[in-house]
Design an enzyme around this catalytic site. Structure first.
Site, PDB file in Angstrom:
ATOM      1  N   ARG A   1      43.277  12.931  10.893  1.00  0.00           N
ATOM      2  CA  ARG A   1      43.209  11.565  11.440  1.00  0.00           C
ATOM      3  C   ARG A   1      43.438  10.516  10.363  1.00  0.00           C
ATOM      4  O   ARG A   1      43.130  10.726   9.201  1.00  0.00           O
ATOM      5  CB  ARG A   1      41.822  11.314  12.054  1.00  0.00           C
ATOM      6  CG  ARG A   1      41.576  12.063  13.321  1.00  0.00           C
ATOM      7  CD  ARG A   1      40.154  11.903  13.806  1.00  0.00           C
ATOM      8  NE  ARG A   1      39.194  12.616  12.978  1.00  0.00           N
ATOM      9  CZ  ARG A   1      37.900  12.680  13.227  1.00  0.00           C
ATOM     10  NH1 ARG A   1      37.408  12.053  14.263  1.00  0.00           N
ATOM     11  NH2 ARG A   1      37.102  13.371  12.438  1.00  0.00           N
TER      12      ARG A   1
ATOM     13  N   SER B 198      37.103   9.535  18.434  1.00  0.00           N
ATOM     14  CA  SER B 198      38.417  10.163  18.568  1.00  0.00           C
ATOM     15  C   SER B 198      38.478  10.899  19.898  1.00  0.00           C
ATOM     16  O   SER B 198      37.531  11.594  20.267  1.00  0.00           O
ATOM     17  CB  SER B 198      38.655  11.154  17.437  1.00  0.00           C
ATOM     18  OG  SER B 198      38.582  10.493  16.204  1.00  0.00           O
TER      19      SER B 198
ATOM     20  N   GLN C 142      28.120  12.169  22.751  1.00  0.00           N
ATOM     21  CA  GLN C 142      28.232  11.079  21.767  1.00  0.00           C
ATOM     22  C   GLN C 142      28.857   9.836  22.388  1.00  0.00           C
ATOM     23  O   GLN C 142      28.417   8.719  22.159  1.00  0.00           O
ATOM     24  CB  GLN C 142      29.071  11.510  20.569  1.00  0.00           C
ATOM     25  CG  GLN C 142      28.317  12.384  19.585  1.00  0.00           C
ATOM     26  CD  GLN C 142      29.114  12.587  18.309  1.00  0.00           C
ATOM     27  OE1 GLN C 142      30.333  12.730  18.351  1.00  0.00           O
ATOM     28  NE2 GLN C 142      28.438  12.610  17.178  1.00  0.00           N
TER      29      GLN C 142
ATOM     30  N   THR D 135      27.833   6.862  13.680  1.00  0.00           N
ATOM     31  CA  THR D 135      28.542   8.076  13.258  1.00  0.00           C
ATOM     32  C   THR D 135      27.641   8.958  12.398  1.00  0.00           C
ATOM     33  O   THR D 135      26.669   8.474  11.814  1.00  0.00           O
ATOM     34  CB  THR D 135      29.810   7.732  12.444  1.00  0.00           C
ATOM     35  OG1 THR D 135      30.531   8.936  12.163  1.00  0.00           O
ATOM     36  CG2 THR D 135      29.488   7.052  11.120  1.00  0.00           C
TER      37      THR D 135
ATOM     38  N   LYS E 172      34.163   8.619   7.741  1.00  0.00           N
ATOM     39  CA  LYS E 172      34.496   7.446   8.554  1.00  0.00           C
ATOM     40  C   LYS E 172      33.979   6.184   7.862  1.00  0.00           C
ATOM     41  O   LYS E 172      34.665   5.162   7.848  1.00  0.00           O
ATOM     42  CB  LYS E 172      33.865   7.544   9.948  1.00  0.00           C
ATOM     43  CG  LYS E 172      34.592   8.435  10.915  1.00  0.00           C
ATOM     44  CD  LYS E 172      34.017   8.266  12.337  1.00  0.00           C
ATOM     45  CE  LYS E 172      34.626   9.277  13.285  1.00  0.00           C
ATOM     46  NZ  LYS E 172      33.980   9.287  14.612  1.00  0.00           N
TER      47      LYS E 172
ATOM     48  N   ASP F  33      41.167  17.753   8.873  1.00  0.00           N
ATOM     49  CA  ASP F  33      41.105  16.507   9.623  1.00  0.00           C
ATOM     50  C   ASP F  33      42.396  15.736   9.349  1.00  0.00           C
ATOM     51  O   ASP F  33      42.643  15.354   8.206  1.00  0.00           O
ATOM     52  CB  ASP F  33      39.881  15.707   9.147  1.00  0.00           C
ATOM     53  CG  ASP F  33      39.547  14.554  10.079  1.00  0.00           C
ATOM     54  OD1 ASP F  33      40.446  14.113  10.821  1.00  0.00           O
ATOM     55  OD2 ASP F  33      38.386  14.098  10.060  1.00  0.00           O
TER      56      ASP F  33
ATOM     57  N   CYS G 260      31.195  15.792  21.708  1.00  0.00           N
ATOM     58  CA  CYS G 260      31.895  14.513  21.923  1.00  0.00           C
ATOM     59  C   CYS G 260      31.440  13.763  23.164  1.00  0.00           C
ATOM     60  O   CYS G 260      31.196  12.548  23.104  1.00  0.00           O
ATOM     61  CB  CYS G 260      33.401  14.767  21.992  1.00  0.00           C
ATOM     62  SG  CYS G 260      34.033  15.538  20.499  1.00  0.00           S
TER      63      CYS G 260
HETATM   64  N1  LIG Z   1      41.048  20.487  15.547  1.00  0.00           N
HETATM   65  C1  LIG Z   1      39.896  20.497  16.220  1.00  0.00           C
HETATM   66  N2  LIG Z   1      39.448  19.344  16.731  1.00  0.00           N
HETATM   67  C2  LIG Z   1      38.266  19.368  17.384  1.00  0.00           C
HETATM   68  C3  LIG Z   1      37.518  20.539  17.550  1.00  0.00           C
HETATM   69  N3  LIG Z   1      36.403  20.222  18.257  1.00  0.00           N
HETATM   70  C4  LIG Z   1      36.460  18.897  18.509  1.00  0.00           C
HETATM   71  N4  LIG Z   1      37.584  18.379  17.978  1.00  0.00           N
HETATM   72  C5  LIG Z   1      38.036  17.001  17.901  1.00  0.00           C
HETATM   73  O1  LIG Z   1      37.245  16.375  16.913  1.00  0.00           O
HETATM   74  C6  LIG Z   1      37.195  14.997  17.148  1.00  0.00           C
HETATM   75  C7  LIG Z   1      35.750  14.543  17.055  1.00  0.00           C
HETATM   76  O2  LIG Z   1      35.797  13.188  16.940  1.00  0.00           O
HETATM   77  P1  LIG Z   1      34.581  12.244  16.564  1.00  0.00           P
HETATM   78  O3  LIG Z   1      33.367  12.645  17.337  1.00  0.00           O
HETATM   79  O4  LIG Z   1      35.094  10.858  16.683  1.00  0.00           O
HETATM   80  O5  LIG Z   1      34.396  12.435  15.027  1.00  0.00           O
HETATM   81  P2  LIG Z   1      33.500  13.151  14.026  1.00  0.00           P
HETATM   82  O6  LIG Z   1      34.339  13.369  12.830  1.00  0.00           O
HETATM   83  O7  LIG Z   1      32.842  14.358  14.633  1.00  0.00           O
HETATM   84  O8  LIG Z   1      32.379  12.104  13.602  1.00  0.00           O
HETATM   85  P3  LIG Z   1      31.143  11.472  14.370  1.00  0.00           P
HETATM   86  O9  LIG Z   1      31.162  12.002  15.774  1.00  0.00           O
HETATM   87  O10 LIG Z   1      31.396  10.008  14.287  1.00  0.00           O
HETATM   88  O11 LIG Z   1      29.942  11.865  13.622  1.00  0.00           O
HETATM   89  C8  LIG Z   1      37.856  14.765  18.499  1.00  0.00           C
HETATM   90  O12 LIG Z   1      39.174  14.308  18.295  1.00  0.00           O
HETATM   91  C9  LIG Z   1      37.877  16.164  19.114  1.00  0.00           C
HETATM   92  O13 LIG Z   1      38.981  16.350  19.991  1.00  0.00           O
HETATM   93  C10 LIG Z   1      38.018  21.743  16.995  1.00  0.00           C
HETATM   94  O14 LIG Z   1      37.425  22.798  17.035  1.00  0.00           O
HETATM   95  N5  LIG Z   1      39.216  21.662  16.332  1.00  0.00           N
HETATM   96 ZN   LIG Z   2      35.009  17.234  21.439  1.00  0.00          ZN
END
Ligand SMILES: Nc1nc2c(ncn2[C@@H]2O[C@H](COP(=O)(O)OP(=O)(O)OP(=O)(O)O)[C@@H](O)[C@H]2O)c(=O)[nH]1
Ligand SMILES: [Zn+2]
Length: 365
Positions: free
Chosen positions: A299, A223, A241, A320, A325, A297, A238
């Site tokens: 999404r 994401s 990752q 992941t 997911k 979440d 992120c």
């Molecule tokens: N609302 C919110 N979103 C956040 C925050 N920190 C990071 N994000 C968002 O969280 C999402 C993380 O996405 P991913 O890394 O794909 O998903 P995940 O659910 O952590 O799962 P995996 O990384 O696959 O283990 C991104 O869209 C970031 O922008 C936060 O403090 N608040």
């Molecule tokens: Zn992030």
């Protein structure tokens, strides 16, 4: 309900939804209609003073908030997942913003007491719910002003059956274009761009090598995270990752990384920054979302499944740590042959964030 445009220019359901969302973003009203009546709605975040006055001229105005936000304000949510607050006659935009936006909750703790509409009082709850859905989809604060208005709306105001906004629609996606993009990790990179006619999001698939379609592909559903992916923010994991996933695919010789337009777990960048301000006040990532009025979440992972299927994949080895997911992929008809952990990027500044995700969202450490 008719629209002023005649065929072939009359709006489809999808176009009406898209138009309603962009009108709310611009600060224009939308007329929502359902079996219990009709109402004019404005997004609280973009409402201007003259337009707030315009609503008032039509009757008593309600501020619809999610039950999450109402809980923080200690306002009564009589409608289950939402509350319809009475907007006091002398309330101005300052009142409105302070009620809708938690940024000043701590600085201005004396808001309220709030009075809520109940049962058949005020604009119908289904219409308030529809307005909140539209505001969220427009990536605005989940807060909407409504006034009951059964008569046809003023000329030019978008008309929308509330049922359309409330339906569980999955925007159809299709590939617009793809092109070869040699990457540092692998020269055999190809970027595919997907779009939906229903919204302005663009999702991207980065294909590394030529993964066979008849075997589970090494895949990552990533994401968007502007701060982590682009700026190297230390608040999340992120960026590391994203790069670790691409490295892994390059090492394997093949894979597909979906870069999904779901910034901030689906709440959009501005709302994520609002959440970050709340985190600076001591709330964790889940609490911050709730105080803003969002779920943890927001999404819809079916988007990722759609992109994978459009590319011809129906089974993945999913990179992941998020069990949701995995479940969502399976539910959407993409078989997860294996979950491949992706543990990188831990630092002093994101340790608490990652611990919260493990404790509250079930992430595997
Ligand atoms: N609302 C919110 N979103 C956040 C925050 N920190 C990071 N994000 C968002 O969280 C999402 C993380 O996405 P991913 O890394 O794909 O998903 P995940 O659910 O952590 O799962 P995996 O990384 O696959 O283990 C991104 O869209 C970031 O922008 C936060 O403090 N608040
Ligand atoms: Zn992030």
């Amino acid at each position: 309900m008719t629209d002023p445009l005649a065929p072939p220019f009359a709006l489809s359901d999808a176009e009406r939804l898209a138009r309603a969302r962009s009108d709310l973003r611009m600060g224009l009203p939308v007329w929502l209609a359902g079996p219990d009546g009709a109402a004019l709605a404005l997004a609280a975040e973009t409402a201007s003073a003259p337009r707030l006055r315009g609503l008032r001229d039509l009757g008593e105005v309600a501020l619809a908030l999610t039950a999450r936000r109402a809980g923080t304000l200690r306002a009564r949510a009589y409608d289950g997942d939402l509350a319809r607050l009475r907007v006091p006659g002398d309330a101005d935009l300052g009142w409105l913003r302070a009620t809708a936006d938690p940024a000043e909750d701590l600085a201005r703790p004396m808001k309220g007491p709030f009075q809520s509409f109940r049962d058949a009082d005020g604009p119908p709850p289904a219409l308030a719910r529809a307005a909140l859905r539209l505001a969220k989809a427009a990536r605005l604060l989940p807060a909407a002003l409504l006034v009951a208005h059964d008569a046809p709306p003023p000329e030019g105001v978008a008309r929308l059956p509330a049922a359309l906004a409330l339906a569980d629609t999955l925007a159809p996606l299709s590939e617009v274009v793809s092109a070869r993009v040699p990457l540092a990790v692998s020269q055999a990179g190809r970027v595919h761009v997907f779009r939906s006619p229903l919204d302005d999001s663009e999702h991207v698939a980065v294909e590394i090598g030529s993964p066979p379609r008849d075997a589970p592909v090494l895949a990552r559903l990533h994401s968007a995270c502007f701060t982590g992916d682009l700026l190297g923010s230390l608040k999340c994991d992120c960026g590391p990752q994203l790069h670790a996933a691409l490295d892994r695919m390059a090492a394997d010789g093949a894979g597909v990384l979906l870069y999904l337009d779901q910034e901030g777990r689906g709440i959009g960048l501005a709302n994520k920054m609002r959440a970050y301000s709340l985190q600076d006040q001591g709330f964790d990532t889940v609490e911050a979302n709730h105080r803003l009025g969002f779920e943890d979440d927001e999404r819809d992972f079916r988007v990722g499944a759609q992109v994978l299927k459009a590319l011809g994949f129906d089974a993945v080895r999913l990179l992941t740590n998020n069990p949701r997911k995995v479940r969502r992929m399976e539910e959407a008809g993409v078989r997860v042959a294996e979950r491949v952990p992706l543990r990188v990027g831990l630092n002093d500044l994101n340790a608490a964030y990652l611990a919260t995700k493990a404790a509250k969202s079930g992430h595997l450490l």
